[in-house]
Design an enzyme around this catalytic site. Structure first.
Site, mmCIF file in Angstrom:
data_model
loop_
_atom_site.group_PDB
_atom_site.id
_atom_site.type_symbol
_atom_site.label_atom_id
_atom_site.label_comp_id
_atom_site.label_asym_id
_atom_site.label_seq_id
_atom_site.Cartn_x
_atom_site.Cartn_y
_atom_site.Cartn_z
ATOM 1 N N LEU A 273 -3.750 -6.783 -2.794
ATOM 2 C CA LEU A 273 -3.406 -7.748 -1.756
ATOM 3 C C LEU A 273 -4.198 -9.050 -1.857
ATOM 4 O O LEU A 273 -3.789 -10.075 -1.302
ATOM 5 C CB LEU A 273 -3.605 -7.129 -0.369
ATOM 6 C CG LEU A 273 -2.621 -6.035 0.031
ATOM 7 C CD1 LEU A 273 -2.839 -5.639 1.474
ATOM 8 C CD2 LEU A 273 -1.180 -6.472 -0.179
ATOM 9 N N ARG B 113 -2.055 -0.282 -6.497
ATOM 10 C CA ARG B 113 -3.034 -0.870 -7.418
ATOM 11 C C ARG B 113 -2.752 -0.503 -8.869
ATOM 12 O O ARG B 113 -3.025 -1.278 -9.767
ATOM 13 C CB ARG B 113 -4.445 -0.441 -7.016
ATOM 14 C CG ARG B 113 -4.872 -1.038 -5.687
ATOM 15 C CD ARG B 113 -6.344 -0.883 -5.433
ATOM 16 N NE ARG B 113 -6.737 -1.578 -4.209
ATOM 17 C CZ ARG B 113 -7.981 -1.647 -3.765
ATOM 18 N NH1 ARG B 113 -8.954 -1.052 -4.456
ATOM 19 N NH2 ARG B 113 -8.269 -2.302 -2.666
ATOM 20 N N GLY C 91 0.825 -1.208 0.000
ATOM 21 C CA GLY C 91 0.000 0.000 0.000
ATOM 22 C C GLY C 91 0.853 1.249 0.000
ATOM 23 O O GLY C 91 0.549 2.233 0.692
ATOM 24 N N TYR D 37 -13.624 -1.985 10.758
ATOM 25 C CA TYR D 37 -12.206 -1.680 10.612
ATOM 26 C C TYR D 37 -11.435 -2.269 11.788
ATOM 27 O O TYR D 37 -10.370 -2.887 11.604
ATOM 28 C CB TYR D 37 -11.997 -0.164 10.545
ATOM 29 C CG TYR D 37 -10.554 0.272 10.612
ATOM 30 C CD1 TYR D 37 -9.733 0.183 9.487
ATOM 31 C CD2 TYR D 37 -9.998 0.762 11.796
ATOM 32 C CE1 TYR D 37 -8.402 0.581 9.540
ATOM 33 C CE2 TYR D 37 -8.674 1.159 11.862
ATOM 34 C CZ TYR D 37 -7.888 1.067 10.745
ATOM 35 O OH TYR D 37 -6.565 1.453 10.808
ATOM 36 N N LYS E 261 -8.469 -5.221 11.679
ATOM 37 C CA LYS E 261 -7.133 -5.009 12.229
ATOM 38 C C LYS E 261 -6.818 -6.048 13.307
ATOM 39 O O LYS E 261 -5.714 -6.606 13.359
ATOM 40 C CB LYS E 261 -7.024 -3.601 12.822
ATOM 41 C CG LYS E 261 -6.752 -2.512 11.791
ATOM 42 C CD LYS E 261 -5.393 -2.695 11.130
ATOM 43 C CE LYS E 261 -4.981 -1.506 10.287
ATOM 44 N NZ LYS E 261 -3.700 -1.723 9.593
#
Length: 324
Positions: free
Chosen positions: A61, A33, A8, A158, A162
């Site tokens: 990914l 990307r 990223g 989120y 994580k």
């Protein structure tokens, strides 16, 4: 010359990691990307030494083969990539959990295949703080793990992503004799290298416009006077390199430099930049936030002042034409 892959690479934190690695003489493989997307990745190509030592790879990914290609030949990997919600999540499984968990699995397997020496995984303070059963009189540290069911019930996807991906990465490392270390940063503020606004700087920008939008980070109620743990993006990047380079680093590291309530943050901004329309005072909340970053401090990490972070953030927004 040692090569490190950053996943990223065009993102907020990852861009600073790439900058730090290049400055220290590393060859950098960055996954993005679309390497030809100048809006999202053009800033990376302008970094000092990028022409000689930065190689961008087209790799989602979820594409294991692409990830393997990017990591091949690298001594280490700093896995930063993770989507951040910019509003209500309509499909948690597809938008948050799959990219976080499957993506991390792909990175771990690719690291094992390429026999890298060390992997640093960027997790989040969210993987530590969501534990309602943690003793109130005991500071939270790396031994504290958030409760996945608690996050799922409150739809904090989120945080779930994580948490699960960090756990899996550490377990994968132990099972496969792969050196995996995780870092859990708090809310990241500071100047951007990229042109597109990240979630945390949207929140900061909104404060100057009279809007409290900390709920974008899955806080329950933005209008409450909650504790805000903050780390500067540049200090966060240095923490990741410190953990990568120190042979004695192991396990998890909580990385945060300042904590203050929303009201105190708004007052600090008012004193520094008085000519903006700030939100009205948030309503009080008595819940305390007690944690320690002693482990990463012992490794040699230090941080800048919160005032420097805020001033540099605002100057960066002004230069970008986002704030008058």
């Amino acid at each position: 010359m040692e090569s490190v892959c950053v996943t990223g690479a065009g993102g907020y934190v990852a861009s600073w990691v790439v900058k730090e690695l290049l400055a220290k003489g590393y060859i950098v493989h960055g996954t993005v990307r679309d390497p030809d997307d100048e809006k999202k990745n053009g800033h990376l190509k302008k970094l000092e030494h990028a022409n000689e030592r930065l190689h961008l790879f087209k790799a989602d990914l979820l594409d294991y083969v692409g990830v393997c290609t990017a990591i091949d030949g690298c001594t280490g990997v700093i896995h930063v990539a993770m989507p951040v919600p910019a509003g209500k999540v309509t499909s948690p499984q597809a938008e948050m959990l799959e990219p976080a968990i499957t993506g991390t699995r792909n990175v771990m397997n690719a690291c094992l295949k390429s026999k890298v020496n060390k992997v640093v995984v960027v997790s989040s303070i969210a993987a530590i703080f969501g534990n309602p059963s943690w003793p109130k009189d005991r500071p939270m540290d790396e031994n504290c793990w958030s409760d996945a069911e608690f996050f799922m019930k409150t739809e904090k996807w989120y945080c779930v992503g994580k948490l699960i991906s960090e756990r899996e990465a550490l377990e994968f490392g132990k099972k496969n004799n792969l050196n995996v270390v995780t870092v859990c940063p708090s809310i990241v503020f500071g100047p951007m290298l990229q042109s597109t606004l990240c979630t945390t700087n949207i929140i900061l920008l909104n404060l100057f416009k009279g809007k409290n939008s900390f709920n974008l980070l899955e806080f329950d109620k933005a209008e409450e006077d909650i504790h805000i743990p903050i780390v500067d993006v540049r200090d966060c990047a240095k923490a990741l390199l410190l953990v990568y380079e120190k042979p004695e680093s192991e396990g998890r590291y909580l990385c945060s430099s300042h904590v203050l309530k929303t009201k105190a943050l708004i007052e600090m901004l008012k004193n520094l930049f008085p000519n903006y329309n700030y939100p009205t005072d948030p309503c009080g909340l008595n819940e305390e936030l007690n944690y320690t970053c002693e482990k990463i401090m012992k490794l040699g990490w230090s941080h800048r002042s919160l005032e420097e972070t805020l001033v540099d953030s605002v100057e960066n927004m002004k230069e970008a034409g986002l704030l008058s």
